[in-house]
Design a protein around this motif. Structure first.
Motif: not given
Length: 232
Positions: A165-169
């Protein structure tokens, strides 16, 4: 992603971090010993900084400047360089750390800041990472939930408990990490107001940093010579 081979030839050099502003009760642990933090206090790998009713600004190498607000604990887990590549890993065990990248990272560099549940991989940005332990306690930023909040630039957020689970913010975005779950959203107005702090973070002049780094190197060399003399 860091090219691990860059740091595998034994030519690593320690980066130093230095306190550029101190207010109130701030201490640090080094080699099991606890001392008061003062302006120009130098921190190295495995050192842990603790603010109580105080705050401190820390310049990390030539790369970044941090603001630790009150009731914050930060540990320097990795802090070294080889050539123009740097490896910096910071751990926020409690409280709030504002991070401002002041010098663009090179291709082979790595700059990570983690809290209990997530890791923020940084390239060039301004962001807040929070690990608030007691939301009922009233102090600076006690109303900020554990998470990563981006004011400028971009951050790659990874869930430590679920690495897939990864998010590019991007600027103006957040991920709340409370309870090990990722919840993305847009910065609320009270968080945006807190980001004004980035305008006040002072950067040490590069020549002053280089001078301090050289002085620290000489001091360590003298201490090594003293220890060698005692052992002979």
């Amino acid at each position: 992603i860091l090219n691990q081979s860059v740091f595998s030839d034994g030519n690593e050099k320690d980066l130093i971090s230095v306190a550029t502003f101190v207010s109130g009760d701030v201490t640090y642990k080094h080699g099991g010993k606890i001392d008061k933090v003062k302006i120009n206090t130098v921190f190295g790998k495995e050192d842990e900084v603790v603010t109580k009713a105080g705050k401190v600004d820390i310049q990390v190498g030539p790369t970044a400047v941090l603001r630790l607000n009150n009731f914050t604990t930060l540990k320097f887990k990795e802090l070294y360089e080889i050539g123009d590549a740097q490896k910096i890993k910071l751990s926020v065990n409690s409280g709030n750390v504002y991070t401002k990248i002041i010098k663009k990272l090179t291709k082979n560099s790595e700059f990570n800041v983690e809290n209990d549940n997530s890791v923020a991989g940084v390239r060039g940005t301004e962001f807040l990472i929070s690990e608030t332990k007691d939301m009922k306690k009233k102090y600076d930023d006690s109303d900020v939930e554990p998470g990563i909040y981006v004011n400028d630039g971009s951050v790659e957020a990874e869930n430590k408990k679920n690495p897939s689970q990864k998010e590019s913010l991007s600027a103006g975005q957040e991920v709340v990490t409370k309870g090990g779950e990722f919840k993305t959203g847009i910065l609320e107005e009270h968080i945006k107001q807190k980001m004004e702090i980035f305008k006040t973070l002072d950067v040490m002049k590069e020549e002053n940093y280089k001078l301090l780094k050289e002085q620290n190197k000489k001091t360590r060399s003298m201490m090594d010579d003293i220890l060698k003399g005692k052992n002979n």
